[in-house]
Design an enzyme around this catalytic site. Structure first.
Site, PDB file in Angstrom:
ATOM      1  CE1 TYR A 126      13.005  31.602   1.826  1.00  0.00           C
ATOM      2  CE2 TYR A 126      12.409  29.282   1.940  1.00  0.00           C
ATOM      3  CZ  TYR A 126      12.556  30.450   1.204  1.00  0.00           C
ATOM      4  OH  TYR A 126      12.260  30.453  -0.124  1.00  0.00           O
ATOM      5  CE  LYS A 160      -0.135  -0.061   5.036  1.00  0.00           C
ATOM      6  NZ  LYS A 160      -0.935  -0.283   6.254  1.00  0.00           N
ATOM      7  CG  MET A 201       8.626  23.503  -2.158  1.00  0.00           C
ATOM      8  SD  MET A 201       7.571  24.569  -3.149  1.00  0.00           S
ATOM      9  CE  MET A 201       6.537  25.329  -1.896  1.00  0.00           C
ATOM     10  NE  ARG A 252      -6.209   1.561  11.456  1.00  0.00           N
ATOM     11  CZ  ARG A 252      -4.967   1.304  11.026  1.00  0.00           C
ATOM     12  NH1 ARG A 252      -3.976   2.147  11.288  1.00  0.00           N
ATOM     13  NH2 ARG A 252      -4.695   0.200  10.357  1.00  0.00           N
TER      14      ARG A 252
HETATM   15  C1  LIG Z   1      -0.093  -1.311   6.869  1.00  0.00           C
HETATM   16  C2  LIG Z   1      -0.696  -2.559   7.378  1.00  0.00           C
HETATM   17  C3  LIG Z   1       0.091  -3.697   7.641  1.00  0.00           C
HETATM   18  C4  LIG Z   1       1.602  -3.693   7.593  1.00  0.00           C
HETATM   19  O1  LIG Z   1       2.065  -3.145   8.808  1.00  0.00           O
HETATM   20  P1  LIG Z   1       3.640  -3.041   9.106  1.00  0.00           P
HETATM   21  O2  LIG Z   1       3.684  -2.503  10.489  1.00  0.00           O
HETATM   22  O3  LIG Z   1       4.174  -2.082   8.108  1.00  0.00           O
HETATM   23  O4  LIG Z   1       4.185  -4.395   8.955  1.00  0.00           O
HETATM   24  C5  LIG Z   1      -0.557  -4.868   7.998  1.00  0.00           C
HETATM   25  N1  LIG Z   1      -1.904  -4.904   8.107  1.00  0.00           N
HETATM   26  C6  LIG Z   1      -2.682  -3.827   7.887  1.00  0.00           C
HETATM   27  C7  LIG Z   1      -4.143  -3.939   8.039  1.00  0.00           C
HETATM   28  C8  LIG Z   1      -2.110  -2.615   7.532  1.00  0.00           C
HETATM   29  O5  LIG Z   1      -2.887  -1.550   7.331  1.00  0.00           O
END
Ligand SMILES: *Cc1c(COP(=O)(O)O)cnc(C)c1O
Length: 368
Positions: free
Chosen positions: A259, A35, A307, A128
């Site tokens: 800056y 992801k 930036m 969550r």
């Molecule tokens: C991102 C995610 C993972 C991977 O987690 P890591 O800590 O990066 O290994 C596993 N399961 C779900 C549901 C996630 O959102």
């Protein structure tokens, strides 16, 4: 290289990391989580390399899943974060297993195809996504009803830890117990739970009791420890962020930098201009704190990160325009790691790599 800066991704290291992680959970199936553009590493090349060895890929959003399929990816693929109106029919037609975190979602998925494969998510305490308490009771009942009617095929049940990066945190035992009860509840309702999975990288490394049928490996596949206190043996950072000095100047004591003039030289020194900034996802909160790799050692960032650029202090070292600079990498040549940048920026290494964006070119080593 037409870009000013380059991300070099070493796929052989990624393959080696996947192999090392398998050793932590040899009896479970392996999922590589790709992801968020594979945590900044580039989703498609990482996914292709992962498919050589892992059983599953995992993504958050439908768009990520469909992008993989459009690129020709065909293997088992789980997607876990959808909103109403998500392209469920397209996902089901593309053989993506979608996760249902509630009854409405399950019904929308069931209506999207001919007996689609679906996984169920239970909230075991992260608060969550996933169905919590009475929502889980309802989801179990709906799954039993829809499965008996031939409208879905439940292929998995899963959840996610809140504090796996703190192995002694009481949440871990508690969530695992809630998960076991949720699986039992599903089975008692007549639904074969299929793949049971709970562990992310940190739990994969530290908590064999949580491995069940599959481990969802994310951060560790990229060679980054989930936490400085949760180390994985045998993994190496996959990504190196590098560029070249765009300018070099000798300045006297009293010269102020960038800056806001937030840093002033107290003696004569050499400043180097590094042509990346928060437009590339470099954290501005690391201003005056981070270091870069230069000529086999490190040089501190001075003043505010801008930036497009930042300034480093090279002291009295010889330096010329065009000399290489490594923002972060494996650390093998003395350069900082993503974890070092996380410490400087007040965040976690996940965010350092995932936020990489903007004007980098990307080079993949070890593509097959
Ligand atoms: C991102 C995610 C993972 C991977 O987690 P890591 O800590 O990066 O290994 C596993 N399961 C779900 C549901 C996630 O959102």
């Amino acid at each position: 290289m037409s870009a000013n800066a380059e991300l070099v991704v070493d796929l052989d290291r990624y393959r080696a990391n996947l192999a090392a992680l398998r050793g932590y959970a040899p009896d479970a199936l392996q999922m590589a989580v790709v992801k968020a553009n594979a945590y900044g590493h580039g989703m498609l090349p990482m996914a292709r390399a992962a498919r050589e060895s892992v059983d599953w890929l995992g993504v958050a959003t439908p768009a990520e899943a469909l992008e993989l399929r459009a690129a020709g990816d065909r293997g088992p693929l789980l997607c876990w974060l959808t909103v109403p109106g998500a392209p469920f029919a397209e996902l089901v037609a593309a053989d993506v297993e979608v996760t249902a975190s509630g009854v409405d979602q399950l019904e929308a998925i069931a209506a999207a195809g001919d007996r689609p494969r679906v996984q169920l998510k239970v909230d075991t305490g992260l608060s969550r996504n996933g169905a919590f308490g009475p929502q889980w009771d309802d989801l179990v009942a709906a799954a039993a009803r829809l499965q008996a009617a031939g409208s879905v095929e439940v292929t998995g049940v899963w959840s996610h830890f809140a504090s796996a990066d703190e192995p002694d945190h009481p949440a871990n035992d508690q969530q695992e117990a809630v998960f076991r009860a949720a699986v039992d509840q599903l089975a008692a309702a007549g639904v074969e739970p299929g793949l049971r999975h709970l562990a992310n990288s940190a739990a994969g490394l530290t908590r064999p009791s949580s491995h069940f049928d599959l481990v969802r490996w994310g951060i560790a596949t990229y060679g980054i420890d989930p936490d400085p206190a949760v180390r994985a043996a045998g993994i190496t950072p996959v990504l190196t962020a590098r560029t070249f000095l765009a300018n070099v100047k000798r300045v006297p004591a009293g010269a102020s930098v960038s800056y806001g003039w937030r840093w002033t030289a107290d003696h004569e020194t050499t400043l180097g201009l590094v042509p990346v900034g928060y437009g590339e996802g470099i954290h501005r909160t690391a201003s005056n704190r981070a270091e870069v790799g230069f000529a086999g050692s490190r040089a501190p960032v001075r003043g505010t990160i801008c930036m497009d650029q930042l300034v480093v202090d090279l002291g009295d070292r010889p330096a010329r325009i065009g000399d290489p600079v490594t923002l972060f990498g494996s650390g093998d040549d003395g350069e900082p790691t993503a974890q070092d940048w996380a410490d400087a920026a007040g965040t976690i290494a996940y965010e350092i790599v995932t936020r990489l964006a903007g004007r980098w070119s990307r080079t993949y080593r070890g593509e097959r």
